[in-house]
Design an enzyme around this catalytic site. Structure first.
Site, short mmCIF file in Angstrom:
data_model
loop_
_atom_site.label_atom_id
_atom_site.label_comp_id
_atom_site.label_asym_id
_atom_site.label_seq_id
_atom_site.Cartn_x
_atom_site.Cartn_y
_atom_site.Cartn_z
N ARG A 187 0.87 -1.18 0.00
CA ARG A 187 0.00 0.00 0.00
C ARG A 187 0.89 1.22 0.00
O ARG A 187 1.98 1.19 0.59
CB ARG A 187 -0.85 0.07 1.27
CG ARG A 187 -2.18 -0.63 1.22
CD ARG A 187 -3.19 0.10 0.35
NE ARG A 187 -4.48 -0.57 0.34
CZ ARG A 187 -4.81 -1.62 -0.42
NH1 ARG A 187 -3.94 -2.12 -1.26
NH2 ARG A 187 -6.02 -2.16 -0.35
N GLU B 92 -1.99 8.04 -4.19
CA GLU B 92 -2.36 7.66 -5.55
C GLU B 92 -3.78 8.17 -5.86
O GLU B 92 -4.59 8.29 -4.96
CB GLU B 92 -2.28 6.15 -5.82
CG GLU B 92 -2.49 5.25 -4.74
CD GLU B 92 -2.42 3.75 -4.99
OE1 GLU B 92 -1.35 3.20 -4.75
OE2 GLU B 92 -3.44 3.15 -5.32
N HIS C 135 -1.27 0.35 -9.61
CA HIS C 135 -2.01 -0.45 -8.63
C HIS C 135 -2.83 -1.56 -9.32
O HIS C 135 -4.06 -1.58 -9.22
CB HIS C 135 -2.92 0.45 -7.77
CG HIS C 135 -3.29 -0.16 -6.45
ND1 HIS C 135 -3.48 0.56 -5.30
CD2 HIS C 135 -3.49 -1.45 -6.09
CE1 HIS C 135 -3.80 -0.24 -4.30
NE2 HIS C 135 -3.81 -1.49 -4.76
C1 GLV Z 1 -5.62 -4.31 -3.65
O1 GLV Z 1 -4.76 -3.53 -3.39
C2 GLV Z 1 -6.43 -4.96 -2.66
O2 GLV Z 1 -6.32 -4.63 -1.47
O3 GLV Z 1 -7.22 -5.83 -3.04
#
Ligand code: GLV
Length: 331
Positions: free
Chosen positions: A241, A270, A288
């Site tokens: 993250r 982001e 991401h």
């Molecule tokens: C993606 O980052 C998720 O948490 O599924």
């Protein structure tokens, strides 16, 4: 039927996922896939019993107090740092996430990003596309090896273990990891994984893979001090993250040659990306997408719907984070 509970699908998803919800609920879906402010979300949640969300919508006490009819918050992400689970529990609101179904896909991506970073794939592609490839040379885009190198994993949950398995079995990598709790020996042994202190992990890493969930305690877990412990030849890959790594410190470390390269799928703030990272040559950047294979994104979405249907129909949500709220009689 107007007496069906109402649910909101806060971001666009697969049509058949929304159709499944329509069989049980009166559904409003954000088909335009607009990114709503929290106030816009609150407005749309009036009269709603459940909401399907992603990792982007912030569910906190303010929103819950403004939407007293809400009974279930189901995210299609595995990470849920955007949801205040204790605040939901205190108000009897069921919360679920989407673990397991994305583990292998996300591990594939983490490994691919690490390999692309070590072997300078995007940097060399940009060079080729710019028309700068005139001749072969002995050290052109020479990077570091993956096979046999030390794989250092920060955060050893399901995804970390799946990455360790790839490195150990497929690439002959010695695997070290740091996690709050150590794996049971019968789980660690087939992964060849050895627990070490965080600083030792950083010092010994050839390729550091960051897979730790975000929490306030994990904020800037890798910053200037930690980067300075790493080898100048090492790479860092973050699929966890934004906020786990101090992006400004990382940009400085990449510019100074403190580490060799980074592969980043997640960022602080982001979809904004730190200018120093955008400018860096030795960084592979992706938006991401670690869990983004079609089958996995479908599975994540359907799991959120399984949870929403169960939560609002008296069933047992398969991946509830606070299942205890279902046993409580309404206030
Ligand atoms: C993606 O980052 C998720 O948490 O599924």
């Amino acid at each position: 039927m107007t007496d069906k509970p109402k649910v909101l699908v806060a971001r666009k998803t697969f049509d058949d996922v929304v159709e499944r919800l329509r069989a049980h609920f009166e559904v409003e879906s954000n088909e335009a896939d607009e990114v709503w402010s929290q106030d816009q979300l609150i407005e749309r949640l009036q009269g709603m019993s459940g909401v399907y969300i992603t990792g982007s919508e912030k569910i906190d006490a303010r929103l819950l107090d403004a939407c007293p009819g809400l009974r279930a918050v189901c995210t299609m992400a595995v990470g849920y740092n955007n949801i205040d689970v204790p605040a939901c529990s205190a108000r009897g609101v069921l919360v679920s996430n989407a673990p397991d179904v994305l583990t292998e896909t996300t591990a594939d991506f983490g490994f691919a990003l690490m390999m692309a970073t070590a072997r300078r794939i995007t940097e060399s592609e940009h060079f080729l596309r710019r028309g700068e490839w005139r001749k072969w040379s002995y050290d052109m885009f020479a990077g570091s090896d993956v096979h046999g190198a030390t794989l250092a994993i920060l955060g050893m949950g399901r995804i970390g273990q799946a990455i360790a398995r790839r490195g150990h079995l497929g690439f002959g990598m010695p695997v070290i990891y740091h996690n709050r709790s150590q794996l049971a020996p019968e789980i660690a042994a087939p992964l060849g994984a050895q627990w070490v202190e965080k600083d030792e992990l950083l010092r010994r890493a050839d390729h550091l893979l960051i897979v730790v969930p975000y929490s306030p305690a994990a904020h800037h877990m890798v910053g200037e001090r930690e980067l300075a412990l790493m080898k100048p030849s090492a790479t860092l890959t973050n699929i966890a993250r934004g906020g786990v790594v101090d992006d400004a410190a990382l940009a400085r470390a990449l510019a100074a040659g403190t580490i060799a390269a980074a592969g980043l799928d997640v960022f602080e703030g982001e979809p904004q990306v730190h200018a120093g990272l955008l400018a860096a040559r030795n960084v592979v950047l992706t938006p991401h997408i670690a869990s983004a294979s079609i089958p996995t994104r479908r599975a994540m979405s359907h799991l959120a719907v399984d949870n929403l249907i169960a939560a609002l129909s008296g069933g047992t949500p398969p991946t509830a984070l606070n299942p205890e709220v279902l046993n409580r009689s309404p206030a």
